[in-house]
Design a protein around this motif. Structure first.
Motif: not given
Ligand SMILES: CSC[C@H]1O[C@H](OP(=O)(O)O)[C@H](O)[C@@H]1O
Length: 381
Positions: A61, A64-67, A98, A173-174, A212, A251-253, A263-264, A341
């Motif tokens: 991480l 990180r973060g979907a987009p 991941r 989360c972030n 996060q 947000g969403a993954d 999501n987280k 998640f």
């Molecule tokens: C909008 S993507 C951010 C999304 O990703 C985070 O997960 P991670 O920190 O494990 O990559 C989390 O689910 C956020 O909502």
């Protein structure tokens, strides 16, 4: 209660360190990441010269973060191609780094397809590498544009649902610029509300176990100058009960075809609390996070992470003795349940805000319509 809290945190002069950038030093192209595991204490950049270093950065991480995972995955394919590594092997390793965030594999496959098409067309590995890089850069730009449009749609929705401004938003989360080619997803909406003078407070869930929220969202909120207050995940319920939350933004993954939202971990309990307290639960995500090939929530592969992330904390300057290199906060050998998640069913989601518009109520048909519009536009339809 919210007014008892003065402006939270210091307001550092924003330093524009991008979450990700492609550099071409004389020694050869590299991918430079702002190492998110070191924030907020240190702003350290991680240089990746090959796909395996990027796979490790994704798994830890550091990125990180979907987009942003989609953007990083696409650049990772380009990095392998430009440096003459085996592209298909690199692409498969990156796509599998991941499992839950659909954007990762989507970004990897987009750059890989560009590479394959150029190689078939020209037979020239250099041109194929350039095509993969062009695809990654295009994805980076598109995500930045999507972030800005989500912020617009999201702020308009908040104003519609919460007339009168002074929004008190809780987030988990972030979801800011550290997950995006632009200013993020849910956090970008909070930022737009702040800039419009309509954000009274951002309630920031710390988001155990990797924090996060406290490490990254508080870092971004402080830099923005908005009023924010950190809370333990367990304290969210009492905020709802006190009437201190006007809306939840997350947000969403991965969003399944039926509108289930992965999501987280901790997002689902917030959706239940929001429903019980008649508070809008709003998901903000680009259409690239909607996966028509995942039919429902039960079909989402939820990443299970190492137990030591729960049983240990990493505290600088304190001797570490745990298996994960952290300070044990549970008896050694304690087994831990650590899903990264959870899944919120569509009936608990008030709206999904995408760059193509708002989906509400959340139904498979409405989701397909919005995403179909986006795909036709992408295909020049
Ligand atoms: C909008 S993507 C951010 C999304 O990703 C985070 O997960 P991670 O920190 O494990 O990559 C989390 O689910 C956020 O909502």
């Amino acid at each position: 209660m919210a007014d008892q809290y003065a402006q939270s945190g210091e307001h550092k002069r924003p330093t524009e360190i991008p979450a990700i950038r492609w550099e071409e030093p004389p020694e050869g192209p590299v991918l430079v990441l702002l190492d998110q595991t070191r924030l907020p204490a240190e702003e350290v950049e991680l240089v990746c010269t090959d796909a395996s270093a990027l796979v490790e950065a994704i798994r830890s991480l550091a990125v990180r973060g979907a987009p942003l995972l989609g953007i990083a995955g696409a650049y990772g394919v380009a990095l392998a191609a430009v440096r003459g590594f085996e592209v298909e092997e690199a692409a498969n390793a990156l796509a599998g780094a991941r499992p839950t965030a659909v954007n990762l594999a989507l970004g990897v496959r987009r750059a890989q397809a560009a590479h394959q098409a150029a190689l078939a067309r020209t037979g020239d590995p250099r041109q194929a590498a350039d095509a993969a890089l062009a695809a990654a850069r295009a994805l980076h730009r598109e995500d930045a544009a999507a972030s800005a449009r989500m912020a617009e749609h999201g702020l308009a929705l908040l104003d519609e649902l919460l007339p009168g401004g002074g929004h008190r938003i809780l987030t988990h989360c972030n979801t800011g610029s550290l997950v995006s080619g632009g200013e993020g997803t849910a956090f970008a909406v909070a930022l737009a509300a702040h800039r419009a003078g309509r954000l009274r407070r951002l309630w920031v869930d710390e988001t155990r176990p990797l924090l996060q929220g406290s490490r990254l969202t508080a870092y971004e909120a402080a830099r923005s100058g908005m009023a924010y207050t950190l809370l333990t995940d367990n304290a969210a319920g009492s905020l709802f009960a006190a009437g201190e939350v006007d809306a939840v933004l997350v947000g969403a993954d991965r969003i399944a075809a039926d509108g289930s939202v992965a999501n987280k971990v901790g997002s689902y309990p917030l959706a239940v609390l929001a429903r019980y307290h008649h508070v809008p639960f709003i998901v903000v995500a680009p259409v690239t996070t909607v996966d028509p090939d995942t039919p429902d929530g039960a079909s989402v592969e939820v990443e299970q992470r190492p137990g030591y992330e729960v049983t240990e904390v990493t505290v600088p300057q304190v001797p570490v003795t745990g298996a994960g290199g952290g300070v044990p906060v549970a008896p050694l050998g304690t087994q831990a349940y650590n899903p990264a998640f959870d899944v919120t069913p569509p009936e608990l989601v008030t709206a999904i805000v995408t760059e193509e518009g708002v989906v509400s109520p959340v139904t498979a048909e409405a989701l397909a319509q919005v995403c179909g519009r986006a795909r036709r536009a992408a295909d020049g339809g």
